[in-house]
Design a protein around this motif. Sequence first.
Motif, PDB file in Angstrom:
ATOM      1  N   GLY A 110       0.831  -1.201   0.000  1.00  0.00           N
ATOM      2  CA  GLY A 110       0.000   0.000   0.000  1.00  0.00           C
ATOM      3  C   GLY A 110       0.867   1.253   0.000  1.00  0.00           C
ATOM      4  N   ALA A 111       0.176   2.392  -0.127  1.00  0.00           N
ATOM      5  CA  ALA A 111       0.907   3.661  -0.100  1.00  0.00           C
ATOM      6  C   ALA A 111       1.454   3.926   1.293  1.00  0.00           C
ATOM      7  CB  ALA A 111      -0.020   4.796  -0.532  1.00  0.00           C
ATOM      8  N   THR A 112       0.798   3.390   2.309  1.00  0.00           N
ATOM      9  CA  THR A 112       1.239   3.638   3.687  1.00  0.00           C
ATOM     10  C   THR A 112       2.698   3.207   3.868  1.00  0.00           C
ATOM     11  OG1 THR A 112      -1.007   3.138   4.375  1.00  0.00           O
ATOM     12  CG2 THR A 112       0.637   3.266   6.120  1.00  0.00           C
ATOM     13  N   TYR A 136      -3.752  13.708   6.016  1.00  0.00           N
ATOM     14  CA  TYR A 136      -3.972  12.288   6.307  1.00  0.00           C
ATOM     15  C   TYR A 136      -3.037  11.892   7.453  1.00  0.00           C
ATOM     16  CZ  TYR A 136      -4.396   7.292   5.608  1.00  0.00           C
ATOM     17  OH  TYR A 136      -4.602   5.957   5.806  1.00  0.00           O
ATOM     18  N   ASN A 185      -7.009  14.315   0.539  1.00  0.00           N
ATOM     19  CA  ASN A 185      -7.833  13.749   1.599  1.00  0.00           C
ATOM     20  C   ASN A 185      -7.554  14.571   2.854  1.00  0.00           C
ATOM     21  OD1 ASN A 185      -9.095  12.153   3.517  1.00  0.00           O
ATOM     22  ND2 ASN A 185      -7.682  10.422   3.320  1.00  0.00           N
ATOM     23  N   ASP A 213       2.030  12.325  -2.258  1.00  0.00           N
ATOM     24  CA  ASP A 213       1.044  11.267  -2.021  1.00  0.00           C
ATOM     25  C   ASP A 213      -0.067  11.437  -3.051  1.00  0.00           C
ATOM     26  OD1 ASP A 213      -1.050   9.713  -1.143  1.00  0.00           O
ATOM     27  OD2 ASP A 213      -0.892  10.310   0.960  1.00  0.00           O
ATOM     28  N   VAL A 215      -2.400   8.989  -4.073  1.00  0.00           N
ATOM     29  CA  VAL A 215      -3.213   7.761  -4.079  1.00  0.00           C
ATOM     30  C   VAL A 215      -4.558   7.931  -4.794  1.00  0.00           C
ATOM     31  CG1 VAL A 215      -2.145   6.780  -2.002  1.00  0.00           C
ATOM     32  CG2 VAL A 215      -4.258   8.062  -1.772  1.00  0.00           C
ATOM     33  N   TYR A 216      -5.043   9.179  -4.888  1.00  0.00           N
ATOM     34  CA  TYR A 216      -6.329   9.392  -5.581  1.00  0.00           C
ATOM     35  C   TYR A 216      -6.101   9.923  -6.996  1.00  0.00           C
ATOM     36  CZ  TYR A 216      -7.939   8.673  -0.850  1.00  0.00           C
ATOM     37  OH  TYR A 216      -8.154   8.127   0.395  1.00  0.00           O
ATOM     38  N   SER A 244      -1.607   3.882  -4.860  1.00  0.00           N
ATOM     39  CA  SER A 244      -2.284   2.778  -4.169  1.00  0.00           C
ATOM     40  C   SER A 244      -3.229   2.037  -5.108  1.00  0.00           C
ATOM     41  CB  SER A 244      -3.080   3.345  -2.994  1.00  0.00           C
ATOM     42  OG  SER A 244      -3.939   2.372  -2.453  1.00  0.00           O
ATOM     43  N   LYS A 247      -6.863   1.874  -3.638  1.00  0.00           N
ATOM     44  CA  LYS A 247      -7.790   2.967  -3.937  1.00  0.00           C
ATOM     45  C   LYS A 247      -8.299   2.857  -5.366  1.00  0.00           C
ATOM     46  CE  LYS A 247      -7.477   4.891  -0.028  1.00  0.00           C
ATOM     47  NZ  LYS A 247      -8.612   5.017   0.869  1.00  0.00           N
ATOM     48  N   LYS A 255      -3.952  -4.164   0.298  1.00  0.00           N
ATOM     49  CA  LYS A 255      -2.744  -3.435   0.683  1.00  0.00           C
ATOM     50  C   LYS A 255      -1.611  -3.603  -0.332  1.00  0.00           C
ATOM     51  CE  LYS A 255      -2.208  -1.173   3.667  1.00  0.00           C
ATOM     52  NZ  LYS A 255      -2.565   0.272   3.909  1.00  0.00           N
TER      53      LYS A 255
HETATM   54  N1  PMP Z   1      -2.600   8.508   1.562  1.00  0.00           N
HETATM   55  C1  PMP Z   1      -3.867   8.951   1.636  1.00  0.00           C
HETATM   56  C2  PMP Z   1      -4.148  10.383   1.388  1.00  0.00           C
HETATM   57  C3  PMP Z   1      -4.896   8.071   1.940  1.00  0.00           C
HETATM   58  O1  PMP Z   1      -6.153   8.501   2.011  1.00  0.00           O
HETATM   59  C4  PMP Z   1      -4.584   6.722   2.191  1.00  0.00           C
HETATM   60  C5  PMP Z   1      -5.674   5.795   2.620  1.00  0.00           C
HETATM   61  N2  PMP Z   1      -5.823   4.792   1.799  1.00  0.00           N
HETATM   62  C6  PMP Z   1      -3.250   6.303   2.077  1.00  0.00           C
HETATM   63  C7  PMP Z   1      -2.288   7.235   1.787  1.00  0.00           C
HETATM   64  C8  PMP Z   1      -2.834   4.894   2.317  1.00  0.00           C
HETATM   65  O2  PMP Z   1      -3.067   4.078   1.198  1.00  0.00           O
HETATM   66  P1  PMP Z   1      -2.969   2.489   1.292  1.00  0.00           P
HETATM   67  O3  PMP Z   1      -4.287   1.998   1.760  1.00  0.00           O
HETATM   68  O4  PMP Z   1      -2.637   2.046  -0.103  1.00  0.00           O
HETATM   69  O5  PMP Z   1      -1.879   2.173   2.246  1.00  0.00           O
END
Ligand code: PMP
Length: 396
Positions: A110-112, A136, A185, A213, A215-216, A244, A247, A255
Motif C-alpha cells: 500500500g501507499a502507507t 492524512y 484527503n 502522495d 493515491v487518488y 495505491s 484505492k 494493501k
Molecule cells: N494517503 C492517503 C491520502 C490516503 O487517504 C490513504 C488511505 N488509503 C493512504 C495514503 C494509504 O493508502 P494504502 O491503503 O494504499 O496504504
Amino acid sequence: MSVIKIITFTTMDYDQYKRASKLPDVKTTIFTTVGNLARKHAALDLSQGFPNFKTDEKLMSLVSDALINGHNQYAPMQGYFGLREIISEKIVSLHNRNYSPEKEITITVGATQAIFTAITAFIRPGDEVIVIKPAYDCYEPAITLNGGVPIYLQLDAPNYKIDWTAFKNKITKKTKMVILNTPHNPTGTVLTKSDMEELERILKPTNIILLSDEVYEHIVFDGKPHESASRFTDLAKRSFICASFGKTFHVTGWKIGYCIAPAELMAEFRKVHQFAVFCVDHPVQRAMADYLKHPSHYLDLNNFYQEKRDFFLDGLKSSKFKFKPSLGTYFQLLDYTNISKEEDEVIVRRLIIENGIASIPISSFNVDNRNDYMLRFCFAKKKETLEQAVEILCKL
Ligand code: PMP
Ligand code: GLN
C-alpha cells in the motif's frame, strides 16, 4: 489434578514501557475508533475510505489464476518485474515521464508503507518536514519515529487553498522534505498546474525532497487533469511519488501500491524496504500486472466516482448542510453550522448513536485538532447506501 495459576499483570508492570514510548501522544486512529463505534451501533458507515461495492470478478480471477499457477513464493524484493514494467508504461502515457522499471519503481504494501519507507530512508533527528494540514494521519508518526520535526502549514476552510508565500516562509536550513497530497484527503481539493509550478519554483534552489502522495490520482472530477509531480521536471527529480492499487481498484484490503523516484532516491528507499517487508504479496502482483494492461480499468474511474459525487450532492441540496463539491478523491466535506454548533467529534458520535450514520470529524486532520465545523463523508458506496445516507442527512 493440576492447578493452573492465572497470572495477572498490574499497570505498574507496564509503566516502564509507557515511559519508553516513542509515540506517547499517538492514539488509535480516528478511522478505527469511528469504525468500531459505527459497527457497535449498526450505523451506515461513510467514515473510513473504502468502497462497499463488489470487486471486479476479472481481477479476482486473475489473483486465483496466479495462485493456481504457482506464484506462491517470494516475489523479487523490488516487485514483480512485469508489474513494474506496466507501471512504467502507464506513467509515460499519462505524464510523459520515463521511470526505469529496474531502478526507479518499487512495489509496496500500500501507499502507507511507501510513505513510511521514504520518510525513514531520509529523515534524521532534527530534520524538518513540512506537512500541509489538514493532512492524512500517517505522515506525522513516521516523521516523529525518525526523530524528525513536522512543520505545519494549516490551510483554512472552506477553500483550503495553499498560500505559496506562507509555504515558502516555512522553509528553513533544516527543511529536508515536503509532503504533498493531491487530490487531497480530506478536503477534496486538487492542485492545479500553476500550484505545481509555484512549488517547483520555490523548491528549485534547494535540496528538499518532495514526498507526493497521489493515491487518488485516478479520481479527479469535471474533466480536470491530475497534475502529478512526475509532470514537472524539477519536481520529478526530487520526488517520491506514492500510489495505491487499493484505492484505484476498489481493493483497500489487499494493501498493495507502489513508489516511484529517480534511481538515486530509490536506491536509498530500497535499503529500508528490503528490511521492513522485503517484498509484497506475489499472486496479487501478478494479477495487477495483467489487469493494468487495460487502461480503461483506471481511466474510467473519474466518471465512475463523479457520478457518485453528483448523486450524493444532488440528494443533499434540500439538506441544511453547506458544501463545495469535492474536486477529487471519494470524500466530500459537509459544513454543519446550520445544524449545530457542537464540536465535530461530538456531533460525529451523536450522528452515529442517534441517527445511525458515521462520518469523520475534520478536526482529526487539523493542527491542534482545530474544528472547522466540517464532517467528511466517503461516497465510494453503492447507490442504495448513498440513498439511505441522503435520507438521514436531509432530516437533520
Ligand atoms: N494517503 C492517503 C491520502 C490516503 O487517504 C490513504 C488511505 N488509503 C493512504 C495514503 C494509504 O493508502 P494504502 O491503503 O494504499 O496504504
Ligand atoms: N485512507 C482511509 C481514509 O482516509 C483510511 C485508511 C486507514 O484507516 N488507514 O479514510
